[in-house]
Enzyme design. Sequence first.
Site: not given
Length: 244
Positions: A32, A30, A192
């Site tokens: 961001d 991922d 995240d």
Amino acid sequence: MACPSGRIQFALSIIPAPMTNLSGYTIAFDLDGTLVDTVGDIHRALNHVLASEGIPPAALADVRNFVGLGARALLIRAFGAHGIHHDDATLDRLIDLYIATNSADIAALSRPFPGVVEALEVLKAWGATLAVCTNKRGHLSVQLLTALNMGRHFAVIVGGDDVQNRKPHPDHFIHAIRAAGGDPARSAMVGDSINDVLSAKAANAPVAVYAFGYTDTAPGLLGADAVFTQFTDLPDLLVRLLKL
């Protein structure tokens, strides 16, 4: 070699640990909140949009929890916090403003999380192919990673607008792995948020979650195979998750 005490002192050579072979494995990341701490620039661009509509600025802590499903979801959540719900035409206009504002200085405040670049270099040295699988728009993702001199680490960058079904759908993860030349059966996800976990799990791939990313759910409750707190631990962690 003689030392002042008259004893013999031997110089010990440091023998590098055997290199782990990750050739044939693909790791998707991922963006961001995982690779790059972008919340400052997202916060800045979002508040510009809110101000254009006469809305008070959002708190940085709230923006961390809004990130994860792309610009449209970000704005829906930010305006929704004030009880405001726009029609599609208005929302499209505000999204264009947000993207233009973010793109104008996309890496003003954004930086890779500590240890990220070193972890990427280790994984590549071990033979892994790396990909980015993000709900951020593809051209913004490329622009950001290029500005931070990080794009060179990845075989492919697949944004949310590059696929029909974005995360949490497994198609996004599978597409990123295959676009990088990989096999979903020999892959893993690093993220995240719950979207990363659901996407990878639905594709039967192991997933590790960074503990200091952007999520409104405690990382340990996301259902990942592992949670890590520092990127220096990530290469060895992935080896264990891939059962090598």
